[in-house]
Design a protein around this motif. Structure first.
Motif, PDB file in Angstrom:
ATOM      1  N   THR A  39      -2.263  -5.072 -10.588  1.00 14.04           N
ATOM      2  CA  THR A  39      -3.097  -6.207 -10.992  1.00 14.04           C
ATOM      3  C   THR A  39      -2.285  -7.280 -11.705  1.00 14.04           C
ATOM      4  O   THR A  39      -2.429  -8.476 -11.413  1.00 14.04           O
ATOM      5  N   ASP A  66      -5.277  -1.863  -2.453  1.00 18.91           N
ATOM      6  CA  ASP A  66      -4.313  -0.894  -2.965  1.00 18.91           C
ATOM      7  C   ASP A  66      -5.013   0.272  -3.674  1.00 18.91           C
ATOM      8  O   ASP A  66      -4.555   1.416  -3.589  1.00 18.91           O
ATOM      9  N   ALA A  67      -6.130  -0.011  -4.340  1.00 22.96           N
ATOM     10  CA  ALA A  67      -6.907   1.076  -4.959  1.00 22.96           C
ATOM     11  C   ALA A  67      -7.463   2.001  -3.882  1.00 22.96           C
ATOM     12  O   ALA A  67      -7.440   3.234  -4.031  1.00 22.96           O
ATOM     13  N   ALA A  95       2.045   1.687  -3.451  1.00 28.45           N
ATOM     14  CA  ALA A  95       0.966   2.193  -4.301  1.00 28.45           C
ATOM     15  C   ALA A  95       0.819   3.698  -4.123  1.00 28.45           C
ATOM     16  O   ALA A  95       0.669   4.437  -5.101  1.00 28.45           O
ATOM     17  N   ALA A 126       1.497   6.436  -6.961  1.00 27.27           N
ATOM     18  CA  ALA A 126       0.353   7.275  -7.331  1.00 27.27           C
ATOM     19  C   ALA A 126       0.681   8.763  -7.273  1.00 27.27           C
ATOM     20  O   ALA A 126       0.010   9.560  -7.927  1.00 27.27           O
ATOM     21  N   VAL A 142      -5.897  -5.911  -5.008  1.00 25.27           N
ATOM     22  CA  VAL A 142      -6.043  -4.752  -5.897  1.00 25.27           C
ATOM     23  C   VAL A 142      -7.029  -3.749  -5.285  1.00 25.27           C
ATOM     24  O   VAL A 142      -6.787  -2.536  -5.318  1.00 25.27           O
ATOM     25  N   LEU A 174      -2.641   0.922 -10.955  1.00 24.71           N
ATOM     26  CA  LEU A 174      -3.552  -0.194 -10.678  1.00 24.71           C
ATOM     27  C   LEU A 174      -3.346  -1.357 -11.647  1.00 24.71           C
ATOM     28  O   LEU A 174      -3.419  -2.523 -11.252  1.00 24.71           O
ATOM     29  N   GLN A 180       0.834  -1.202   0.000  1.00 26.08           N
ATOM     30  CA  GLN A 180       0.000   0.000   0.000  1.00 26.08           C
ATOM     31  C   GLN A 180       0.869   1.252   0.000  1.00 26.08           C
ATOM     32  O   GLN A 180       0.555   2.230  -0.672  1.00 26.08           O
ATOM     33  N   ALA A 223      -3.378   7.059 -11.797  1.00 24.66           N
ATOM     34  CA  ALA A 223      -3.851   5.912 -11.021  1.00 24.66           C
ATOM     35  C   ALA A 223      -4.008   4.646 -11.867  1.00 24.66           C
ATOM     36  O   ALA A 223      -3.700   3.544 -11.409  1.00 24.66           O
ATOM     37  N   TRP A 224      -4.473   4.765 -13.127  1.00 25.44           N
ATOM     38  CA  TRP A 224      -4.755   3.569 -13.930  1.00 25.44           C
ATOM     39  C   TRP A 224      -3.518   2.736 -14.236  1.00 25.44           C
ATOM     40  O   TRP A 224      -3.571   1.509 -14.085  1.00 25.44           O
TER      41      TRP A 224
END
Length: 188
Positions: A41, A148-149, A24, A28, A145, A37, A21, A33-34
Motif C-alpha cells: 500500500t 495483491d491481497a 506478494a 507472504a 492492493v 499488504l 503478485q 500478511a498485514w
C-alpha cells in the motif's frame, strides 16, 4: 467517482498475473500478511501519485481525441504485455527469500522499485490523462492492493494450483476490450 471505479477495475485487471503478485506471494510465505499488504500500500500510493501527476500534465497538453486514441493503443500494448506474462527473476526471488530486515521496509522498497515503469504504472498514467487525478490515484491504488491481497489469500490456499494461463488470457482480453472502447469513443 467514475475515475475511481474505472481505475480500480483497470488496475485490478492489470495486476492479475503481474510480477507484483508473484512478489506478494513470495513475501507472504515469509512474513505475516498485514506487513506485506502495508508495504504494498505504501509503495503503490507513492508510485501511483507520481503516475497520476505525469498523466494529468500529459492530459492537459494533448487534445482529447489524440489522448483517447493513444490510450486505446496503450491498452492494446498492455494486452500483449499481459499475454507475454511476468515472472520473477532469480535475483528478485532471492531478494524476497533472503530478506531478514523489517518486513514492512523490505516489502515497501521492493514494491516501489518493481513498480517503476511497470504496466500498472503506465496504465495509471494513461488513465490519468482522461480522468480526474484524485479518483484515478485512489482507485488505482485500491485496485492494485486488492489484487495483491487476493493473490496472497488465494496463493496461500491454492499454492501452485493457480490457473495462471487463464488469468493471463482473461486480463489480456479485458485490456483489448478497453482499447477498442477507447478508440471507438475517440472516432465517434
Amino acid at each position: 467517482m467514475e475515475a475511481f471505479w474505472i481505475s480500480l477495475v483497470v488496475i485490478f485487471i492489470a495486476e492479475l498475473g503481474d510480477k507484483s503478485q508473484l512478489m506478494a506471494l513470495t513475501f507472504a510465505t515469509r512474513f505475516k500478511a498485514w506487513p506485506v499488504l502495508a508495504g504494498i500500500t505504501i509503495a503503490t500510493t507513492v508510485v501511483h501519485l507520481f503516475s497520476v501527476a505525469i498523466g494529468g500534465i500529459a492530459g492537459d497538453l494533448l487534445p482529447e481525441t489524440a489522448i483517447a486514441v493513444l490510450a486505446g493503443l496503450a491498452f492494446f500494448g498492455f494486452a500483449i504485455w499481459t499475454l507475454r506474462g511476468d515472472e520473477l527473476t532469480e535475483e528478485e526471488a532471492g531478494k524476497a527469500a533472503r530478506t531478514t530486515r523489517s518486513a514492512l521496509i523490505a516489502v515497501t522498497v521492493a514494491f516501489f522499485l518493481s513498480e517503476l515503469g511497470d504496466k500498472t504504472m503506465l496504465a495509471t498514467i494513461t488513465l490519468a490523462t482522461q480522468h480526474g487525478w484524485v479518483g484515478t490515484w485512489i482507485g488505482s491504488t485500491v485496485g492494485m492492493v486488492a489484487a495483491d491481497a487476493l493473490a496472497i489469500g488465494v496463493g496461500r490456499l491454492l499454492g501452485a494450483h493457480l490457473p495462471e494461463r487463464i488469468v493471463r488470457y482473461g486480463a489480456a482480453a479485458a485490456f483489448a476490450v478497453f482499447g477498442v472502447v477507447l478508440i471507438a469513443e475517440a472516432v465517434m
